[in-house]
Scaffold this active site. Structure first.
Site, PDB file in Angstrom:
ATOM      1  N   GLN A   1      36.365  39.171  35.845  1.00 45.70           N
ATOM      2  CA  GLN A   1      37.176  38.195  35.123  1.00 45.70           C
ATOM      3  C   GLN A   1      36.435  37.525  33.952  1.00 45.70           C
ATOM      4  OE1 GLN A   1      39.221  34.943  37.478  1.00 45.70           O
ATOM      5  NE2 GLN A   1      40.812  36.445  37.107  1.00 45.70           N
TER       6      GLN A   1
ATOM      7  N   HIS B   1      31.377  31.083  31.753  1.00 50.11           N
ATOM      8  CA  HIS B   1      32.486  31.755  31.090  1.00 50.11           C
ATOM      9  C   HIS B   1      32.114  32.189  29.668  1.00 50.11           C
ATOM     10  CE1 HIS B   1      34.582  29.697  34.352  1.00 50.11           C
ATOM     11  NE2 HIS B   1      35.651  30.419  34.107  1.00 50.11           N
TER      12      HIS B   1
ATOM     13  N   GLU C   1      40.612  41.011  39.879  1.00 52.29           N
ATOM     14  CA  GLU C   1      41.285  39.776  40.275  1.00 52.29           C
ATOM     15  C   GLU C   1      42.368  39.435  39.254  1.00 52.29           C
ATOM     16  OE1 GLU C   1      37.826  37.295  40.337  1.00 52.29           O
ATOM     17  OE2 GLU C   1      36.933  38.489  41.939  1.00 52.29           O
TER      18      GLU C   1
ATOM     19  N   GLY D   1      30.099  35.650  33.581  1.00 56.99           N
ATOM     20  CA  GLY D   1      29.250  34.968  34.559  1.00 56.99           C
ATOM     21  C   GLY D   1      29.554  35.361  35.992  1.00 56.99           C
ATOM     22  N   PHE D   2      30.642  36.083  36.200  1.00 53.17           N
ATOM     23  CA  PHE D   2      31.013  36.469  37.565  1.00 53.17           C
ATOM     24  C   PHE D   2      30.683  37.916  37.877  1.00 53.17           C
ATOM     25  CE2 PHE D   2      34.347  33.162  36.447  1.00 53.17           C
ATOM     26  CZ  PHE D   2      33.479  32.134  36.751  1.00 53.17           C
TER      27      PHE D   2
ATOM     28  N   PRO E   1      27.713  38.475  41.172  1.00 49.96           N
ATOM     29  CA  PRO E   1      27.927  38.887  42.567  1.00 49.96           C
ATOM     30  C   PRO E   1      28.052  40.410  42.713  1.00 49.96           C
ATOM     31  CG  PRO E   1      29.310  37.005  42.036  1.00 49.96           C
ATOM     32  CD  PRO E   1      28.678  37.469  40.746  1.00 49.96           C
TER      33      PRO E   1
ATOM     34  N   LEU F   1      39.188  38.378  46.166  1.00 49.92           N
ATOM     35  CA  LEU F   1      38.300  37.683  45.219  1.00 49.92           C
ATOM     36  C   LEU F   1      36.845  37.949  45.595  1.00 49.92           C
ATOM     37  CD1 LEU F   1      38.709  33.866  44.353  1.00 49.92           C
ATOM     38  CD2 LEU F   1      36.931  35.395  43.558  1.00 49.92           C
ATOM     39  N   ALA F   2      36.345  39.121  45.236  1.00 48.39           N
ATOM     40  CA  ALA F   2      34.982  39.482  45.623  1.00 48.39           C
ATOM     41  C   ALA F   2      34.480  40.579  44.693  1.00 48.39           C
ATOM     42  CB  ALA F   2      34.961  39.961  47.074  1.00 48.39           C
ATOM     43  N   GLU F   3      33.588  40.220  43.799  1.00 46.83           N
ATOM     44  CA  GLU F   3      33.136  41.170  42.784  1.00 46.83           C
ATOM     45  C   GLU F   3      32.308  42.301  43.368  1.00 46.83           C
ATOM     46  OE1 GLU F   3      33.150  37.930  42.512  1.00 46.83           O
ATOM     47  OE2 GLU F   3      34.524  37.602  40.845  1.00 46.83           O
TER      48      GLU F   3
HETATM   49  C1  LIG Z   1      32.581  34.674  41.532  1.00 50.77           C
HETATM   50  C2  LIG Z   1      33.784  34.242  40.772  1.00 50.77           C
HETATM   51  N1  LIG Z   1      34.722  35.151  40.469  1.00 50.77           N
HETATM   52  C3  LIG Z   1      35.809  34.793  39.756  1.00 50.77           C
HETATM   53  C4  LIG Z   1      35.975  33.502  39.351  1.00 50.77           C
HETATM   54  C5  LIG Z   1      37.185  33.108  38.522  1.00 50.77           C
HETATM   55  N2  LIG Z   1      38.052  32.239  39.315  1.00 50.77           N
HETATM   56  C6  LIG Z   1      37.980  30.895  39.200  1.00 50.77           C
HETATM   57  S1  LIG Z   1      38.926  30.128  40.298  1.00 50.77           S
HETATM   58  C7  LIG Z   1      39.496  31.567  40.952  1.00 50.77           C
HETATM   59  C8  LIG Z   1      40.455  31.531  42.101  1.00 50.77           C
HETATM   60  C9  LIG Z   1      39.919  30.723  43.238  1.00 50.77           C
HETATM   61  O1  LIG Z   1      40.838  30.642  44.275  1.00 50.77           O
HETATM   62  P1  LIG Z   1      40.530  29.841  45.594  1.00 50.77           P
HETATM   63  O2  LIG Z   1      39.184  30.205  46.126  1.00 50.77           O
HETATM   64  O3  LIG Z   1      41.682  30.032  46.493  1.00 50.77           O
HETATM   65  O4  LIG Z   1      40.430  28.321  45.134  1.00 50.77           O
HETATM   66  P2  LIG Z   1      41.502  27.425  44.353  1.00 50.77           P
HETATM   67  O5  LIG Z   1      41.142  27.477  42.907  1.00 50.77           O
HETATM   68  O6  LIG Z   1      42.857  27.935  44.645  1.00 50.77           O
HETATM   69  O7  LIG Z   1      41.286  26.039  44.863  1.00 50.77           O
HETATM   70  C10 LIG Z   1      38.935  32.653  40.276  1.00 50.77           C
HETATM   71  C11 LIG Z   1      39.238  34.056  40.554  1.00 50.77           C
HETATM   72  C12 LIG Z   1      34.958  32.581  39.690  1.00 50.77           C
HETATM   73  N3  LIG Z   1      35.025  31.294  39.327  1.00 50.77           N
HETATM   74  N4  LIG Z   1      33.887  32.971  40.407  1.00 50.77           N
END
Ligand SMILES: Cc1ncc(C[n+]2csc(CCOP(=O)(O)OP(=O)(O)O)c2C)c(N)n1
Lengths: 326, 363
Positions: free
Chosen positions: A82, A129, A29, A85-86, A89, A58-60
């Site tokens: 990233q 984190h 990501e 903690g992630f 998944p 966005l999918a681990e």
């Molecule tokens: C499982 C997981 N992977 C990665 C992250 C790191 N991360 C935090 S917010 C984000 C992007 C989220 O985008 P979206 O779902 O479109 O929501 P937005 O923040 O734009 O409202 C990422 C990759 C996380 N919080 N959880």
């Protein structure tokens, strides 16, 4: 010789690995234009293209699962998770598939997949984190688990991880990303095999065992202890699975006192394995029980409390003192 | 295959809109809404006040009072519209950006800061507000929301749940599983996706090649796209979807088509991946300006009203700042609180050891 931060050293290592082998891919990501949230992959997409530095959905589970498929097809994917903690998944794909598929195929399949995970606390982040999930992975046969602690090692270890035909979980101490040191990027002569531990400071009174972010803390503790007239040996384990136990044993027999330091909770943590092994193999050489310093058996606390949760110099030195009270 | 994942400022055709960016009221055959002048003024007030909360939080972060902040700037209408569609009995499951929904659920804004200041991991009692805790792991809460909805269904309660998530989240396994569960069990739930066009640096095209609301049909329930910067449309569409859910018609996916005007969080640098012109185009669709234009155009509000809201926002901002600074740091031994519901030998042991260790320094 160049002076590099740890994150830049990994970046250079990744670049070298990609130059050397066109089958090497990076996926995760925000690894493309953004260069990852820690900029570890900065500039790589620009130079190697979107086909080799892949911004994934966005999918681990998807990241690791498709990396397995790409590896089955002869690629060498490097997955970026990233934050620590992630990785959960993706835990299913890592534990049930990545770790076991080579064995399932009776060795016919190789899965040269690297899963990079920025780990540990100390950066004032919110929940998920700052975790240290190494024990989950060292508990899983079939995975190599390594942790770098400084720029030079990071540079060499990431390249060795990419070249390795086994799956490698590669921990990067995120709070050390900005620390600098000399790295010789011109030769491989100085590289220590990435599954060997290194004695990063010689000493005679107590052995400190650490990896990742705690190596620096232990080195600082050793310096402080020196002023009080105590000589601490510090070992950077580097590889948690396999473990370079001969080196650990040698030091334990020499000093007779061992303190294990990690950020993860002590209870059922990686230190438990070390303490048990040392006790089994070096019992008659020990002056005191192997002590462990680490996180508490609680969820990682909010950032205002992390200085209490994370082992620091004082907690390490307190444990060192305790090894002399038995 | 139709490829239509446009994210330009031009509204795609299938978007439900009741109020144009210029503040003109438009009709929609399926979604209409009758709002009294008082209700419109109240929505306007909500929008202005949550923007103020957000701006103050960003400022507090810049001054080092918060570790990080996830701004809702640009998404006020999606949050206030959907939030005001909820009844007290409905239950909301947010991500980490739903400050506007929290506002609608009467969560004291200062309580939103705890997590971002690093003094706690939550800060409010979800049951008191029917507003669940913020969830940081992307997509996890959607499954909790479905399970909660299944509970509502079993209890025969006149309520529904709403699950909030972003465009990026639609890629997660959990979100797709939640769609399946909701569909198979006909759960009373509304999935409210705020498509703010970006998941940190990744544009929508990295998550989907079709408009997100169309995903729903593949799971067997309706999906609808609404102008996420139109508070009237968000209110109308969400109200209808919640009603359907309460009446046993199962889930709906709402895609609120909106835009994240700020950075992903205060640690993000959008200039690395986003062109400025995109923001400029979206500024013309500002969710607050259009309600203001509507109020003024129809003489539903005079300058005195607008000024009074402005003044209220100033007070709210100042109050939030003051109370943020007053927020005490937690005590070290709080690390060991609330880990279990009752006594626990290991935690008690570690707590005692650490207390003794700390005392060693005081002596
Ligand atoms: C499982 C997981 N992977 C990665 C992250 C790191 N991360 C935090 S917010 C984000 C992007 C989220 O985008 P979206 O779902 O479109 O929501 P937005 O923040 O734009 O409202 C990422 C990759 C996380 N919080 N959880």
């Amino acid at each position: 010789m160049s002076v590099l931060t740890l994150s830049k050293a990994i970046n250079e290592g990744l670049r070298k690995a990609m130059e050397d082998d066109p089958k090497v891919l990076i996926m995760g990501e925000d690894v493309g234009k953004l260069g990852g949230v820690f900029r570890v992959t900065d500039g790589l997409q620009k130079d190697f293209g979107e086909d080799r530095v892949i911004d994934t959905p966005l999918a681990e589970s998807g990241i690791v699962g498709t990396a397995i498929g790409l590896a089955l097809r002869g690629y060498r994917p490097i997955c970026e998770i990233q934050f620590d903690g992630f990785v959960f998944p993706a835990a299913d794909q890592i534990i049930t598939q990545l770790a076991k598929m080579p064995l399932r195929s009776l060795g016919a399949i190789k899965l040269p997949v690297v899963v990079r995970i920025p780990c540990g606390g100390g950066i004032g982040a919110v929940e998920h984190h700052s975790e240290s999930p190494e024990a989950y992975f060292t508990h899983t046969g079939g995975l190599r688990v390594v942790a770098c602690s400084n720029p030079a090692d990071a540079y060499s270890m990431i390249q060795q991880a990419v070249r390795c035909d086994d799956p490698v979980i590669f921990f990067e101490p995120k709070r050390r990303y900005w620390e600098k040191a000399d790295v010789d990027t011109s030769s491989t002569d100085w590289w220590t095999p990435f599954d060997e531990a290194t004695v990063v400071r010689q000493g005679t009174d107590v052995t400190l065992l650490a990896y990742g972010p705690m190596v620096k803390t232990c080195l600082e503790a050793a310096t402080a202890a020196q002023e009080e007239g105590r000589s601490l040996e510090v070992i950077d384990l580097r590889s948690l699975n396999p473990l370079d136990f001969p080196k650990v044993m040698e030091s334990a027999r020499k000093t007779g006192r061992v303190v294990v330091v990690h950020e993860a909770p002590v209870y059922n943590g990686f230190g438990a394995e070390l303490a048990a092994r040392i006790t089994e193999s070096c019992f008659y050489h020990l002056e005191s029980p192997v002590l462990r310093v680490g996180g508490f058996s609680t969820p990682y606390p909010p950032s205002k409390l992390e200085e209490h949760y994370l082992p620091d110099l004082d907690r390490v030195l307190e444990a060192v003192d305790r090894t002399f009270t038995f | 295959m139709t490829v239509d994942a446009s994210r330009g400022a031009d509204a795609p055709p299938e978007l439900v809109q009741l109020l144009t960016p210029e503040g003109e009221r438009v009709e929609h055959p399926d979604y209409d809404i009758d709002l009294t002048p008082e209700e419109v003024r109240s929505l306007y007030r909500d929008l202005v006040l949550v923007r103020r909360v957000d701006l103050e939080a960003v400022a507090l972060q810049r001054q080092g009072e918060l570790g990080i902040w996830a701004s809702l700037l640009g998404q006020e209408a999606a949050q206030i519209g959907s939030g005001r569609a909820l009844t007290d009995a409905d239950m909301a499951f947010p991500t980490y950006r739903e400050h506007g929904v929290a506002w609608c659920r009467d969560v004291d804004p200062v309580k939103l800061l705890g997590l971002f200041r690093g003094v706690n991991h939550g800060g409010w009692d979800p049951a008191e507000h029917n507003f669940h805790l913020y969830t940081i792991v992307i997509g996890s809460q959607t499954l909790h929301a479905v399970g909660y909805a299944m509970g509502i269904q079993r209890d025969g309660a006149n309520a529904a749940t709403i699950a909030y998530f972003g465009d990026g989240a639609t890629s997660q396994g959990d979100v797709n599983e939640s769609f399946i569960w909701a569909s198979v069990f006909n759960a009373p739930i509304v999935f409210f996706c705020q498509n703010n066009q970006w998941a940190i640096s990744e544009p929508l095209e990295k998550q989907s090649r079709i408009p997100l609301y169309r995903r729903a049909s593949g799971f067997g329930f309706p999906g609808i796209r609404v102008d996420g910067n139109d508070v009237f449309a968000c209110l109308a569409v969400t109200r209808q979807a919640l009603k359907n859910a309460r009446e046993g018609q199962g889930p709906t996916l709402i895609e609120a088509f909106t835009y994240r005007m700020g950075a992903h969080t205060t640690t993000d640098d959008p200039t690395r991946y986003r062109v400025a012109s995109e923001l400029e185009a979206w500024k013309l669709k500002d969710p607050i300006e259009r309600v203001k234009a509507f109020l003024v155009r129809n003489e539903l509000a005079d300058q005195a009203f607008l000024d009074s809201v402005e003044a209220e926002a100033e007070d709210l901002g100042a109050d939030l700042r003051r109370r943020c600074l007053e927020m005490p740091d937690p005590e070290p031994l709080e690390i060991f609180d609330h880990v279990y519901t009752g006594p626990h030998a290991l935690v008690a042991e570690e707590r005692a050891q650490y207390a003794a260790y700390l005392e060693g320094f005081e002596r």
